[in-house]
Design an enzyme around this catalytic site. Structure first.
Site, PDB file in Angstrom:
ATOM      1  N   GLY A  84       0.842  -1.200   0.000  1.00 52.18           N
ATOM      2  CA  GLY A  84       0.000   0.000   0.000  1.00 52.18           C
ATOM      3  C   GLY A  84       0.877   1.248   0.000  1.00 52.18           C
ATOM      4  O   GLY A  84       1.992   1.230   0.533  1.00 52.18           O
ATOM      5  N   GLY A 162      -8.356  -7.873  -4.928  1.00 56.62           N
ATOM      6  CA  GLY A 162      -7.011  -7.940  -5.510  1.00 56.62           C
ATOM      7  C   GLY A 162      -6.350  -9.267  -5.155  1.00 56.62           C
ATOM      8  O   GLY A 162      -7.006 -10.226  -4.732  1.00 56.62           O
ATOM      9  N   ARG A 163      -5.015  -9.258  -5.301  1.00 56.46           N
ATOM     10  CA  ARG A 163      -4.252 -10.500  -5.110  1.00 56.46           C
ATOM     11  C   ARG A 163      -4.479 -11.122  -3.739  1.00 56.46           C
ATOM     12  O   ARG A 163      -4.638 -12.331  -3.612  1.00 56.46           O
ATOM     13  CB  ARG A 163      -2.744 -10.207  -5.251  1.00 56.46           C
ATOM     14  CG  ARG A 163      -2.314  -9.860  -6.641  1.00 56.46           C
ATOM     15  CD  ARG A 163      -0.921  -9.253  -6.607  1.00 56.46           C
ATOM     16  NE  ARG A 163      -0.968  -7.927  -6.013  1.00 56.46           N
ATOM     17  CZ  ARG A 163      -0.617  -6.806  -6.643  1.00 56.46           C
ATOM     18  NH1 ARG A 163      -0.153  -6.857  -7.858  1.00 56.46           N
ATOM     19  NH2 ARG A 163      -0.713  -5.633  -6.050  1.00 56.46           N
ATOM     20  N   ILE A 164      -4.490 -10.286  -2.685  1.00 55.04           N
ATOM     21  CA  ILE A 164      -4.611 -10.855  -1.330  1.00 55.04           C
ATOM     22  C   ILE A 164      -5.994 -11.459  -1.140  1.00 55.04           C
ATOM     23  O   ILE A 164      -6.141 -12.587  -0.663  1.00 55.04           O
ATOM     24  CB  ILE A 164      -4.290  -9.788  -0.261  1.00 55.04           C
ATOM     25  CG1 ILE A 164      -2.834  -9.336  -0.398  1.00 55.04           C
ATOM     26  CG2 ILE A 164      -4.548 -10.327   1.151  1.00 55.04           C
ATOM     27  CD1 ILE A 164      -2.433  -8.152   0.468  1.00 55.04           C
ATOM     28  N   ARG A 249      -6.907  -0.828   5.476  1.00 59.46           N
ATOM     29  CA  ARG A 249      -6.339   0.296   6.222  1.00 59.46           C
ATOM     30  C   ARG A 249      -7.385   0.740   7.236  1.00 59.46           C
ATOM     31  O   ARG A 249      -8.596   0.654   6.978  1.00 59.46           O
ATOM     32  CB  ARG A 249      -6.017   1.471   5.294  1.00 59.46           C
ATOM     33  CG  ARG A 249      -4.786   1.261   4.410  1.00 59.46           C
ATOM     34  CD  ARG A 249      -3.485   1.300   5.225  1.00 59.46           C
ATOM     35  NE  ARG A 249      -2.295   1.189   4.413  1.00 59.46           N
ATOM     36  CZ  ARG A 249      -1.607   0.064   4.204  1.00 59.46           C
ATOM     37  NH1 ARG A 249      -2.011  -1.073   4.764  1.00 59.46           N
ATOM     38  NH2 ARG A 249      -0.519   0.062   3.465  1.00 59.46           N
ATOM     39  N   HIS A 297      -1.609  -4.566  13.118  1.00 61.78           N
ATOM     40  CA  HIS A 297      -1.125  -4.475  11.723  1.00 61.78           C
ATOM     41  C   HIS A 297       0.051  -5.427  11.483  1.00 61.78           C
ATOM     42  O   HIS A 297       1.169  -4.987  11.187  1.00 61.78           O
ATOM     43  CB  HIS A 297      -0.735  -3.025  11.393  1.00 61.78           C
ATOM     44  CG  HIS A 297      -0.770  -2.744   9.911  1.00 61.78           C
ATOM     45  ND1 HIS A 297      -1.023  -1.504   9.401  1.00 61.78           N
ATOM     46  CD2 HIS A 297      -0.570  -3.536   8.823  1.00 61.78           C
ATOM     47  CE1 HIS A 297      -0.988  -1.540   8.083  1.00 61.78           C
ATOM     48  NE2 HIS A 297      -0.710  -2.772   7.706  1.00 61.78           N
ATOM     49  N   SER A 300       1.618  -8.797   7.149  1.00 57.84           N
ATOM     50  CA  SER A 300       2.767  -9.301   6.373  1.00 57.84           C
ATOM     51  C   SER A 300       3.928  -9.732   7.265  1.00 57.84           C
ATOM     52  O   SER A 300       5.038  -9.962   6.771  1.00 57.84           O
ATOM     53  CB  SER A 300       3.242  -8.214   5.404  1.00 57.84           C
ATOM     54  OG  SER A 300       3.706  -7.083   6.130  1.00 57.84           O
TER      55      SER A 300
HETATM   56  C1  DGY Z   1       1.372  -3.073   3.231  1.00 63.80           C
HETATM   57  O1  DGY Z   1       2.384  -3.591   2.756  1.00 63.80           O
HETATM   58  O2  DGY Z   1       0.749  -2.178   2.662  1.00 63.80           O
HETATM   59  C2  DGY Z   1       0.912  -3.596   4.552  1.00 63.80           C
HETATM   60  O3  DGY Z   1      -0.132  -2.925   5.085  1.00 63.80           O
HETATM   61  C3  DGY Z   1       2.065  -3.770   5.498  1.00 63.80           C
HETATM   62  O4  DGY Z   1       2.541  -5.005   5.165  1.00 63.80           O
END
Ligand code: DGY
Length: 332
Positions: A84, A162-164, A249, A297, A300
Site C-alpha cells: 500500500g 485484488g491479489r490478497i 487500512r 497491523h 505481512s
Molecule cells: C502493506 O504492505 O501495505 C501492509 O499494510 C504492510 O505489510
C-alpha cells in the site's frame, strides 16, 4: 567512481539485516540508516528529502502534505517496503520527477494467511476465550459457552478483490464455503482466476452483497473513495449474525460506527488488523469489547516475507537510481 557521482540513499527506519547488507554492498551509493524501530521524524526527513537521491521508507513515514515542499532536485526515488502507498502523496512526488517503488506479490500469501487466522479467531472467539482464562472467568465445560460461528456452509463477501483477497478466497475454499461474492468499483476478476478458487465466486453490488454474507472481508486500498466506507449505513446492511474483517487500512472503517454496531447487536463480531490510530491506545473501547479481535497491523509479519519485502524495496531503489525499470514501480 568519483565522489561527485555517488548517490545518497537514506533508510528511514531499521530494516531487516540482509536487505541492509545487500543495499550497503552495492557500489556507488552512500547509505545513511536511521537505525531505530521508530521512523525518522519529519524534521529529519525534511532535510533528507532536500538532499538525498533515494529514500527507503515503511508505512510509518508519511511523505505528504508539507513534507512535499522539502523535495529537492536530487530526489529520484522513494521506495516503500509496503504494497500500500497511501502514506505517500504519489501524485505530488511523481509530478516532481520522483519514482515510487512498492512491494506487491511478495507479501500476498503471508497476508492472506493472517486474514484467514483473524477470521477464524473472530468466528471461534479465540482471543475472547484466552482472556477469560487469564481473568479466571472459565467454569466447567459448558455446552452453551463460547459458541462461535462456522465457516463451513457460509457465504463470504470481499470488499476489494485484488491479489490478497483472491488468495484468501482460495484458502477459505477448503473450508467448504457455500458462496463467495466480491464487490469492486471497476475491477472484474478473470474467469480463470475465479475457477481456480474452487467455490462459486460472483461479482455483485455492495448493497446487494452485504445482507447475504456471514463474513465480510475488507481488503480494498485506502483512497478518497474508500475512506470511512465501512460506516453506519454499511454495517446496518450486514446480517445481525455476521462478522466483519478489516485488513486493508484503518481509515476505511468508521470505528465509532463499529463500536455501536458491536455493542447493539447490529453485527456479531469484528476482526481488525488495521486501526486508527496504530497502535490503538490500550484503553480504547475496541480493545475491550469481547466481540472484537484487534491485531497491531501484522498482516505481512513473517520473517521471510519481511525480508522479501525489504529486498524488493532495495532492488526498486537501486533500479530507479540507475535509471532502469524498477521491479515494482507505482505507475499512474
Ligand atoms: C502493506 O504492505 O501495505 C501492509 O499494510 C504492510 O505489510
Amino acid at each position: 567512481m568519483s565522489a561527485v557521482t555517488r548517490k545518497s540513499i537514506v533508510v528511514a527506519q531499521r530494516i531487516p539485516p540482509n536487505a541492509l547488507k545487500t543495499l550497503t554492498s552495492y557500489k556507488g551509493f552512500d547509505v545513511e540508516v536511521w537505525n531505530d524501530d521508530n521512523p525518522m521524524p519529519d524534521d529529519e526527513m525534511s532535510k533528507r528529502l532536500t538532499s538525498a537521491s533515494g529514500i527507503f521508507v515503511t508505512l510509518e513515514s508519511k511523505i505528504k502534505g508539507d513534507l512535499i515542499k522539502s523535495v529537492g532536485p536530487n530526489l529520484k526515488c522513494v521506495s516503500t517496503m509496503t504494497v500500500g502507498y497511501d502514506h505517500l502523496d504519489v501524485k505530488a512526488l511523481r509530478s516532481l520527477g520522483v519514482r515510487i517503488g512498492h512491494t506487491p506479490d511478495v507479501l500476498t500469501d503471508t497476508t492472506a494467511e493472517l486474514v484467514v487466522a483473524l477470521l477464524m479467531a473472530s468466528a471461534r472467539r479465540l482471543i475472547e476465550s484466552h482472556k477469560c482464562l487469564l481473568s479466571g472467568d472459565v467454569g466447567k465445560w459448558n455446552p452453551n459457552w463460547m459458541c462461535g460461528k462456522d465457516i463451513k456452509g457460509s457465504t463470504i463477501g470481499f470488499v476489494g478483490f485484488g491479489r490478497i483477497a483472491q488468495t484468501v478466497a482460495k484458502l477459505l475454499s477448503s473450508f467448504t464455503v457455500k458462496q463467495f461474492y466480491y464487490a469492486t468499483r471497476s475491477f472484474i476478476c478473470d474467469e480463470t482466476t475465479l475457477a481456480s478458487i474452487g467455490t462459486p465466486c460472483e461479482r455483485i453490488e455492495l448493497e446487494v452483497m452485504l445482507p447475504k454474507c456471514d463474513f465480510v472481508i475488507v481488503l480494498c486500498s485506502s483512497n478518497a473513495s474508500t475512506k470511512l466506507m465501512v460506516n453506519r449505513d454499511f454495517l446496518s446492511k450486514m446480517k445481525p449474525d455476521s462478522i466483519i474483517i478489516n485488513a486493508s487500512r484503518g481509515d476505511v472503517l468508521d470505528q465509532d460506527a463499529l463500536i455501536e454496531a458491536l455493542t447493539t447487536g447490529i453485527i456479531r463480531a469484528a476482526g481488525l488488523d488495521v486501526t486508527t490510530p496504530e497502535p490503538l491506545p490500550k484503553d480504547h473501547t475496541l480493545l475491550h469489547l469481547p466481540n472484537c479481535t484487534v491485531l497491531p497491523h501484522i498482516g505481512s509479519a513473517s520473517v521471510d516475507t519481511r525480508e522479501a519485502m525489504a529486498m524488493l524495496a532495495v532492488e526498486n531503489l537501486k533500479a530507479a537510481l540507475e535509471d532502469r525499470p524498477m521491479p515494482a514501480e507505482v505507475l499512474p
